[in-house]
Design an enzyme around this catalytic site. Structure first.
Site, PDB file in Angstrom:
ATOM      1  N   ASP A 326      -4.264  74.069  -5.521  1.00 14.75           N
ATOM      2  CA  ASP A 326      -4.436  75.400  -6.113  1.00 14.75           C
ATOM      3  C   ASP A 326      -3.908  76.451  -5.147  1.00 14.75           C
ATOM      4  O   ASP A 326      -3.869  76.236  -3.926  1.00 14.75           O
ATOM      5  CB  ASP A 326      -5.915  75.678  -6.387  1.00 14.75           C
ATOM      6  CG  ASP A 326      -6.472  74.776  -7.470  1.00 14.75           C
ATOM      7  OD1 ASP A 326      -5.807  74.626  -8.498  1.00 14.75           O
ATOM      8  OD2 ASP A 326      -7.563  74.222  -7.269  1.00 14.75           O
ATOM      9  N   ASP A 590     -11.704  73.056  -8.769  1.00 15.73           N
ATOM     10  CA  ASP A 590     -13.035  73.618  -8.532  1.00 15.73           C
ATOM     11  C   ASP A 590     -13.849  73.821  -9.800  1.00 15.73           C
ATOM     12  O   ASP A 590     -15.054  74.022  -9.722  1.00 15.73           O
ATOM     13  CB  ASP A 590     -12.945  74.939  -7.774  1.00 15.73           C
ATOM     14  CG  ASP A 590     -12.029  75.949  -8.475  1.00 15.73           C
ATOM     15  OD1 ASP A 590     -11.687  75.722  -9.655  1.00 15.73           O
ATOM     16  OD2 ASP A 590     -11.639  76.941  -7.847  1.00 15.73           O
ATOM     17  N   ASP A 594     -11.510  71.075 -14.459  1.00 16.33           N
ATOM     18  CA  ASP A 594     -10.680  70.335 -13.513  1.00 16.33           C
ATOM     19  C   ASP A 594     -11.154  68.897 -13.336  1.00 16.33           C
ATOM     20  O   ASP A 594     -10.431  68.074 -12.767  1.00 16.33           O
ATOM     21  CB  ASP A 594     -10.692  71.014 -12.136  1.00 16.33           C
ATOM     22  CG  ASP A 594      -9.966  72.346 -12.146  1.00 16.33           C
ATOM     23  OD1 ASP A 594      -9.074  72.520 -12.999  1.00 16.33           O
ATOM     24  OD2 ASP A 594     -10.282  73.205 -11.306  1.00 16.33           O
ATOM     25  N   ASP A 688     -15.872  41.231  19.488  1.00 19.19           N
ATOM     26  CA  ASP A 688     -16.644  42.077  18.567  1.00 19.19           C
ATOM     27  C   ASP A 688     -16.542  43.568  18.893  1.00 19.19           C
ATOM     28  O   ASP A 688     -16.162  44.370  18.022  1.00 19.19           O
ATOM     29  CB  ASP A 688     -18.106  41.631  18.551  1.00 19.19           C
ATOM     30  CG  ASP A 688     -18.348  40.524  17.536  1.00 19.19           C
ATOM     31  OD1 ASP A 688     -17.379  40.130  16.865  1.00 19.19           O
ATOM     32  OD2 ASP A 688     -19.482  40.030  17.436  1.00 19.19           O
TER      33      ASP A 688
END
Length: 845
Positions: A326, A590, A594, A688
């Site tokens: 946007d 937002d 949307d 590990d």
């Protein structure tokens, strides 16, 4: 047609219901009594659950079995050592998993929903978990209802209760009282709201009646909590690989036990060798990698104001090829201010604090009348603020009230509101210049559109304002049927954020295309695109998209950098069109509308400051500060996380090969067995933490953001990468086997075993070093304190095992001569040189 400030604010004041709500002290007391407004969290694991899961892993079961086997062999020291190692490895697992769980809990806390509540007479934002019965909550379009409640006051409230009823049609709500038991969910024209439902239209004040497990949703929460999401692609692929290796290891181990038992007759010793072989083959580290990396990576992102709602998004970020963003609030600062007015063919700059001429004040009044009094839209907020700074006008039309509102639609991007004083009515309209102009007389259109285009080219956001008088009830269904006259244009500025050009340039270097998607006028969008560094692409508009099918749109979007005059529904079409051409799309949004595009995108990105609850729930990421550079930071972090996961898994695959070979080859050749379960445990103490902590902390490579996006279907450990890792491990295994064979020919068995084991530890550290960066020199130049600590710890443990008599006896070692330790070092150096040569010849990364 004008009205005084009191008339303008009357509806706003009515909407702000003067309920004081609970006091903070009373809310705290009820929270203790009622408990938090949450459902039981089955995903949260305590230390007992973590230890229980770890104790059921095959590696730990093999360790316990080996410890028990040493007892009938009359070797209690080995049994005690393995038992201590079981406790130590459980402790390491608890630390690693605990760190992961703490990171996940931090993400849960950040992503927990919040609600607007009235307490002590003031509206405040609080976590939804802190709501208690009696609280007054404020609900607006796009909010998720946080608790069961009764509506106190509402304006056109529609709620989607499909989560509870399965019925997708929203139902209207009216104000009521909580004197009767609530009706079941799904009823229309009732005052009851239920936790989990969605406000799709209107706003309301509601009083909480039930929270947490006492709510309607809480009564079915047990069933919801038992549902576990399916595993991601990475987990599925890795689980398949781990199962295959485990089956292979078990098969070979059984054959080895049979061979050694038949050859020597000592079946317990043969069983111990088989257990050691099974432990060497078992890739127990893969699940650790898949858990630790995304969780800790998402926690690191959260510290930079990027919330990862779904950990699977971490995997996808590294392959994102298109960022659809946007303009307002993401590329720009989202602080609109009125800058210019156009009226009767002339432009007038707005000077803050200076009163407007009468005609321009009428234009601003009309614009505010077409504005919702409580909207959070930055344009409408800027208009209200500009109006509030103007001096009060003489009282006129004091009894004018708003009687009908026509909201924005995809076909009509304009807000129209009808006002009435009881005898006469008029409409105020505000919206896109071309939409408003089309409703006005033809002679008024051309000048207004020309002026709008001029202001848009200057980077201003332009809205047209019109009025229609002489309206009588009934109000029309289509407001375009009214007779409007053009009042003028209002132009607002929203400056580009200062850090946008650098962020856009970084995306371009990374091969990621940035596509601006905005509802603004094309000229306004083009002006912002030029400032942001997006001016080299074409512009496509919403009306053009409306005339295209999917394939045409996919072709048209090639080379486009700006989509202007886009309505929310077209975002979904843009996502599908880009994906049709193989793009991996991240889409920002937002609003409620949307949500489909956010869900359809490979990575949906919601705005944390101005986004609705629906948008945040549909998205994988939430930008807590709404800034585009934060999204670029997430992209960078996603690439680093995936790259380090791949390095770690390749290291694990390579490191297990020499261990497996040295566990299997000596018995087959008739040599003394080199590796028993204590030796495997020692190696696991190196592997590990190396595969999780060292690689998780590995800095990114210098050219990470200069590489093109990886393919979206690229596996973290595909066949080619697995084969390359196995070949690296096999090269180390051949050198180690030669080292052990040579030492056996010239040294006593215990000294030869110590030499070969020292070489194995050094080769393991060499494999770790070679997988950290592209090239050994690059790895040596890159600082990683965790790697240094692991290497120092491994060398310290090795020295203890060689020269501390109790541990040397446990491992069946004797200190080798110094020159043979040099042989061990040379073996590791030869392995590193061979790996570097292969990398140079094959161009491996």
């Amino acid at each position: 047609m004008t009205m005084n400030d009191a008339a303008l604010d009357r509806r706003d004041s009515a909407a702000r219901h003067r309920l004081d709500g609970l006091t903070a002290a009373e809310a705290a007391r009820r929270l203790v009594a009622e408990g938090p407004n949450t459902l039981p969290d089955r995903t949260r694991r305590g230390w007992r659950a973590i230890l229980g899961e770890a104790a059921r892993e095959p590696m730990f079961l093999l360790l316990v079995g080996a410890a028990l086997l040493y007892l009938p062999l009359g070797e209690p020291r080995e049994s005690i050592f393995l038992s201590l190692m079981v406790v130590l490895m459980l402790g390491m697992t608890l630390y690693q998993e605990g760190r992961t769980e703490r990171a996940l809990q931090a993400l849960r806390d950040l992503s927990a929903p919040a609600s607007t509540v009235v307490r002590d007479g003031h509206r405040q934002r609080v976590p939804a978990a802190d709501l208690v019965p009696g609280d007054i909550i404020v609900l607006t379009e796009g909010d998720r209802v946080p608790a069961d409640a009764v509506v106190v006051e509402t304006s056109g409230l529609l709620a989607d209760e499909s989560l509870l009823t399965g019925e997708s049609v929203p139902v209207g709500k009216r104000a009521g009282v909580a004197s009767a038991p609530p009706a079941p969910p799904g009823g229309a024209d009732l005052p009851w709201l239920f936790a989990g439902s969605l406000v799709v239209q209107g706003d309301a004040l509601a009083q909480v009646t039930a929270t947490g497990a006492n709510s309607e949703l809480g009564r079915i929460g047990a069933a919801l909590g038992a549902i576990r999401p399916p595993s991601g692609r990475l987990q599925q692929e890795t689980q398949t690989l781990a199962r295959r290796l485990a089956v292979l290891g078990l098969t070979v181990s059984v054959l080895l036990v049979l061979l050694l038992g038949w050859r020597s007759g000592n079946w317990l010793q043969a069983l111990l060798a088989g257990v050691a072989l099974s432990m060497s083959v078992l890739p127990a580290e893969f699940p650790v990698i898949l858990t630790v990396f995304p969780a800790i990576g998402a926690w690191r992102l959260a510290r930079h104001r990027v919330l990862t709602r779904r950990l699977a998004a971490i995997e996808i970020l590294g392959s994102t090829s298109v960022l659809c963003v946007d303009k307002t609030g993401t590329l720009t600062e989202n602080r609109m201010a009125l800058r210019r007015l156009w009226h009767a063919g002339a432009c007038h700059d707005v000077v803050p604090g200076m009163p407007l001429a009468s005609a321009l004040r009428d234009l601003l009044d009309a614009a505010v009348r077409a504005t919702r009094p409580q909207s959070s839209d930055p344009i409408e907020e800027a208009l209200r603020q500009a109006h509030a700074t103007q001096p009060a006008r003489p009282a006129r039309d004091a009894r004018v009230d708003m009687v009908r509102e026509y909201g924005l639609t995809a076909k009509r991007p304009a807000m129209i509101r009808i006002w009435s004083d009881g005898s006469a009515s008029f409409a105020a309209a505000k919206g896109a210049p071309e939409t408003i102009a089309a409703m006005c007389p033809e002679e008024e259109r051309a000048p207004a559109l020309a002026a709008a285009a001029d202001m848009a080219r200057a980077g201003l956001r332009v809205l047209a304002v019109a009025e229609a008088g002489g309206i009588v009830p009934p109000w029309p269904d289509d407001p375009a049927a009214l007779s409007y006259r053009m009042v003028g244009l209002v132009a607002l500025a929203d400056p580009l954020r200062a850090d946008i050009p650098a962020a856009v340039a970084e995306c371009r270097r990374a091969g990621v295309r940035v596509l601006m998607v905005t509802g603004d006028h094309p000229e306004t969008a083009a002006a912002i695109a030029r400032q942001a560094g997006l001016a080299d692409g074409a512009i496509v508009t919403g009306p053009e998209i409306a005339r295209m099918d999917g394939e045409q749109l996919a072709a048209r979007l090639e080379g486009v950098s700006v989509c202007a005059r886009i309505v929310p529904g077209q975002k979904l079409e843009i996502v599908h069109a880009l994906q049709r051409r193989g793009a991996v799309v991240a889409m920002t949004g937002d609003g409620v509308n949307d949500a489909p595009a956010l869900r359809a995108a490979n990575v949906g990105v919601a705005m944390g400051l101005r986004g609705t609850d629906v948008a945040r729930e549909a998205a994988e990421l939430t930008l807590l500060d709404d800034r585009f550079p934060s999204l670029v930071l997430a992209l960078r972090a996603g690439r680093r996380i995936f790259s380090n996961m791949r390095k770690s898994m390749r290291y694990v695959a390579a490191a297990h090969v020499p261990i497996t070979v040295l566990a299997l080859l000596p018995p087959l050749l008739g040599w003394p067995v080199l590796l028993y379960p204590p030796h495997i445990v020692f190696l696991e103490l190196v592997i590990d933490p190396a595969c999780s902590l060292a690689f998780e902390n590995e800095p990114e490579e210098q050219d990470l953001m200069r590489r093109p996006p990886r393919r979206h279907d690229e596996s973290v450990l595909d066949r080619r990468a697995l084969l390359a890792a196995l070949l690296r491990g096999m090269w180390a295994a051949l050198l180690l086997a030669a080292c052990y064979g040579w030492a056996l020919a010239r040294l006593p068995v215990r000294e030869a075993g110590a030499t070969a084991f020292a070489a194995l530890i050094l080769c393991n550290l060499g494999l770790l070093l070679s997988h950290r960066q592209r090239g050994i020199l690059a790895a040596l130049r890159t600082v990683n304190p965790v790697f240094v600590a692991i290497a120092a710890g491994a060398l310290g443990l090795l020295a203890t095992a060689l020269w501390w008599p109790p541990l040397a006896e446990l491992f069946r070692f004797a200190p080798p001569p110094g020159r043979w330790l040099a042989v061990a070092v040379l073996t590791a150096a030869a392995m590193l040189l061979g790996l570097q040569a292969a990398r140079a010849v094959g161009g491996e990364r």
